[in-house]
Design an enzyme around this catalytic site. Structure first.
Site, PDB file in Angstrom:
ATOM      1  N   THR A   6       0.762  -1.237   0.048  1.00 32.59           N
ATOM      2  CA  THR A   6       0.067   0.009   0.021  1.00 32.59           C
ATOM      3  C   THR A   6       0.888   1.396  -0.029  1.00 32.59           C
ATOM      4  OG1 THR A   6      -1.651   1.221   1.295  1.00 32.59           O
ATOM      5  CG2 THR A   6      -0.094   0.049   2.450  1.00 32.59           C
ATOM      6  N   GLY A   7       0.180   2.389  -0.544  1.00 32.64           N
ATOM      7  CA  GLY A   7       1.011   3.525  -0.532  1.00 32.64           C
ATOM      8  C   GLY A   7       0.349   4.470   0.577  1.00 32.64           C
ATOM      9  N   HIS A  10      -1.552   5.451   6.709  1.00 31.39           N
ATOM     10  CA  HIS A  10      -2.575   5.484   7.606  1.00 31.39           C
ATOM     11  C   HIS A  10      -3.209   3.829   7.681  1.00 31.39           C
ATOM     12  CE1 HIS A  10      -2.598   9.592   8.062  1.00 31.39           C
ATOM     13  NE2 HIS A  10      -2.898   9.686   6.853  1.00 31.39           N
ATOM     14  N   ASP A  63      -8.279  -2.745  -1.147  1.00 34.21           N
ATOM     15  CA  ASP A  63      -9.204  -1.575  -2.130  1.00 34.21           C
ATOM     16  C   ASP A  63     -10.130  -0.930  -1.125  1.00 34.21           C
ATOM     17  OD1 ASP A  63      -8.851   0.222  -4.073  1.00 34.21           O
ATOM     18  OD2 ASP A  63     -10.449  -0.675  -5.064  1.00 34.21           O
ATOM     19  N   PHE A 139      -8.077   9.930   8.902  1.00 36.42           N
ATOM     20  CA  PHE A 139      -7.538  10.582   7.753  1.00 36.42           C
ATOM     21  C   PHE A 139      -8.598  10.490   6.593  1.00 36.42           C
ATOM     22  CE2 PHE A 139      -7.356   6.564   5.024  1.00 36.42           C
ATOM     23  CZ  PHE A 139      -7.376   5.306   6.053  1.00 36.42           C
ATOM     24  N   PHE A 141     -11.923  10.372   4.779  1.00 33.31           N
ATOM     25  CA  PHE A 141     -13.251  10.987   5.135  1.00 33.31           C
ATOM     26  C   PHE A 141     -13.527  10.518   6.521  1.00 33.31           C
ATOM     27  CE2 PHE A 141     -13.214   9.197   0.584  1.00 33.31           C
ATOM     28  CZ  PHE A 141     -13.505  10.236  -0.154  1.00 33.31           C
ATOM     29  N   LYS A 162     -11.240   2.874  16.449  1.00 32.25           N
ATOM     30  CA  LYS A 162     -11.426   2.594  15.203  1.00 32.25           C
ATOM     31  C   LYS A 162     -11.322   1.313  14.967  1.00 32.25           C
ATOM     32  CE  LYS A 162     -10.916   4.032  10.403  1.00 32.25           C
ATOM     33  NZ  LYS A 162      -9.942   4.701   9.341  1.00 32.25           N
TER      34      LYS A 162
HETATM   35  P1  ITT Z   1      -3.335   2.076  -1.724  1.00 36.00           P
HETATM   36  O1  ITT Z   1      -2.044   2.490  -2.085  1.00 36.00           O
HETATM   37  O2  ITT Z   1      -3.460   1.056  -0.562  1.00 36.00           O
HETATM   38  O3  ITT Z   1      -4.549   1.731  -2.940  1.00 36.00           O
HETATM   39  P2  ITT Z   1      -5.332   4.319  -1.358  1.00 36.00           P
HETATM   40  O4  ITT Z   1      -5.214   5.636  -0.318  1.00 36.00           O
HETATM   41  O5  ITT Z   1      -5.092   4.890  -2.832  1.00 36.00           O
HETATM   42  O6  ITT Z   1      -3.980   3.376  -1.018  1.00 36.00           O
HETATM   43  P3  ITT Z   1      -7.830   2.967  -1.583  1.00 36.00           P
HETATM   44  O7  ITT Z   1      -7.875   3.110  -3.106  1.00 36.00           O
HETATM   45  O8  ITT Z   1      -7.943   1.701  -0.920  1.00 36.00           O
HETATM   46  O9  ITT Z   1      -6.344   3.594  -0.882  1.00 36.00           O
HETATM   47  O10 ITT Z   1      -8.871   3.918  -0.805  1.00 36.00           O
HETATM   48  C1  ITT Z   1      -9.705   4.888  -1.424  1.00 36.00           C
HETATM   49  C2  ITT Z   1      -9.627   5.964  -0.601  1.00 36.00           C
HETATM   50  O11 ITT Z   1     -10.827   5.786   0.342  1.00 36.00           O
HETATM   51  C3  ITT Z   1      -8.500   6.446   0.244  1.00 36.00           C
HETATM   52  O12 ITT Z   1      -7.629   7.255  -0.543  1.00 36.00           O
HETATM   53  C4  ITT Z   1      -9.040   7.352   0.989  1.00 36.00           C
HETATM   54  O13 ITT Z   1      -9.719   8.742   0.556  1.00 36.00           O
HETATM   55  C5  ITT Z   1     -10.701   6.573   1.519  1.00 36.00           C
HETATM   56  N1  ITT Z   1     -10.502   5.721   2.591  1.00 36.00           N
HETATM   57  C6  ITT Z   1     -10.324   4.413   2.602  1.00 36.00           C
HETATM   58  N2  ITT Z   1     -10.364   3.935   3.564  1.00 36.00           N
HETATM   59  C7  ITT Z   1     -10.714   4.911   4.548  1.00 36.00           C
HETATM   60  C8  ITT Z   1     -10.746   5.177   5.966  1.00 36.00           C
HETATM   61  O14 ITT Z   1     -10.531   3.968   6.795  1.00 36.00           O
HETATM   62  N3  ITT Z   1     -10.818   6.341   6.395  1.00 36.00           N
HETATM   63  C9  ITT Z   1     -11.035   7.363   5.588  1.00 36.00           C
HETATM   64  N4  ITT Z   1     -10.952   7.338   4.541  1.00 36.00           N
HETATM   65  C10 ITT Z   1     -10.790   6.138   3.875  1.00 36.00           C
END
Ligand code: ITT
Length: 182
Positions: A6-7, A10, A63, A139, A141, A162
């Site tokens: 993952t990038g 959090h 994802d 972080f 949302f 959480k």
């Molecule tokens: P990866 O490298 O793991 O893909 P990412 O940040 O791009 O990291 P995702 O595509 O899985 O992650 O997630 C999509 C978005 O959904 C992420 O960037 C956040 O904006 C939001 N999100 C996911 N999980 C969240 C959480 O627990 N709390 C708040 N926002 C969340």
């Protein structure tokens, strides 16, 4: 040893906190993989397969997304892009005056080991979109995702709190239960 690709730092902090209760070593690599446009499941499957083949190691990818009922599931699979562009204030604006504020966070964990096919694990948590941002512990949302049972947004909860019931906790726990009996 499992490698979490993952990038998002959090996600790493939350996952480490969840894994610490189990006898599984987790390492983290920011490999970067190409996310095809598709469902959370499709993205998790293709990411896990790609990374396990590339690293020749067992990996998990995640994802995740926020699905808002009044917006027909938006931002859903576009969550990352929408967080960077519209942001939380943009979402609040879209929901201005809307009564039905039901929303779900979903997390799909994709697991894959070299020479085997990927498996996926879905976790969800239900809540509502708050009328204003609250709390800065989380972080993205988190500060607009209100959990009625807690009377707080995710942004007002510590990682430990959480992690009691989040979408990520639910998907990772399903994965860990399955993995532990392999
Ligand atoms: P990866 O490298 O793991 O893909 P990412 O940040 O791009 O990291 P995702 O595509 O899985 O992650 O997630 C999509 C978005 O959904 C992420 O960037 C956040 O904006 C939001 N999100 C996911 N999980 C969240 C959480 O627990 N709390 C708040 N926002 C969340």
């Amino acid at each position: 040893m499992i490698t979490f690709i993952t990038g998002n730092k959090h996600k790493v902090i939350e996952a480490e906190n969840i894994f610490k209760d189990y006898d599984i070593n987790l390492e983290h690599i920011d490999l970067g993989y190409c996310e095809p446009q598709g469902t959370l499941e499709e993205v998790a499957i293709s990411g896990a397969k790609y990374a396990s083949r590339k690293l020749n190691k067992p990996v998990i990818v995640e994802d995740a997304g926020l699905f808002i009922k009044a917006l027909k599931g938006f931002p859903g699979t576009y969550s990352s892009y929408v967080q960077e562009t519209l942001g939380n204030q943009g979402i609040l604006k879209l929901l201005d005056g809307v009564n039905d504020r039901y929303a779900e966070f979903r997390s799909v964990i994709g697991y894959c080991a070299p020479n085997s096919e990927p498996k996926i694990f879905l976790g969800k948590v239900i809540g509502e979109i708050a009328v204003e941002e609250k709390g800065d512990l989380g972080f993205a949302f988190d500060s607009i995702f209100y959990v009625p049972a807690e009377g707080k947004t995710f942004g007002e909860l510590t990682t430990e709190e959480k992690n009691q019931f989040s979408h990520r906790k639910n998907s990772l726990e399903k994965f860990i239960k399955w993995y532990s009996i392999q």
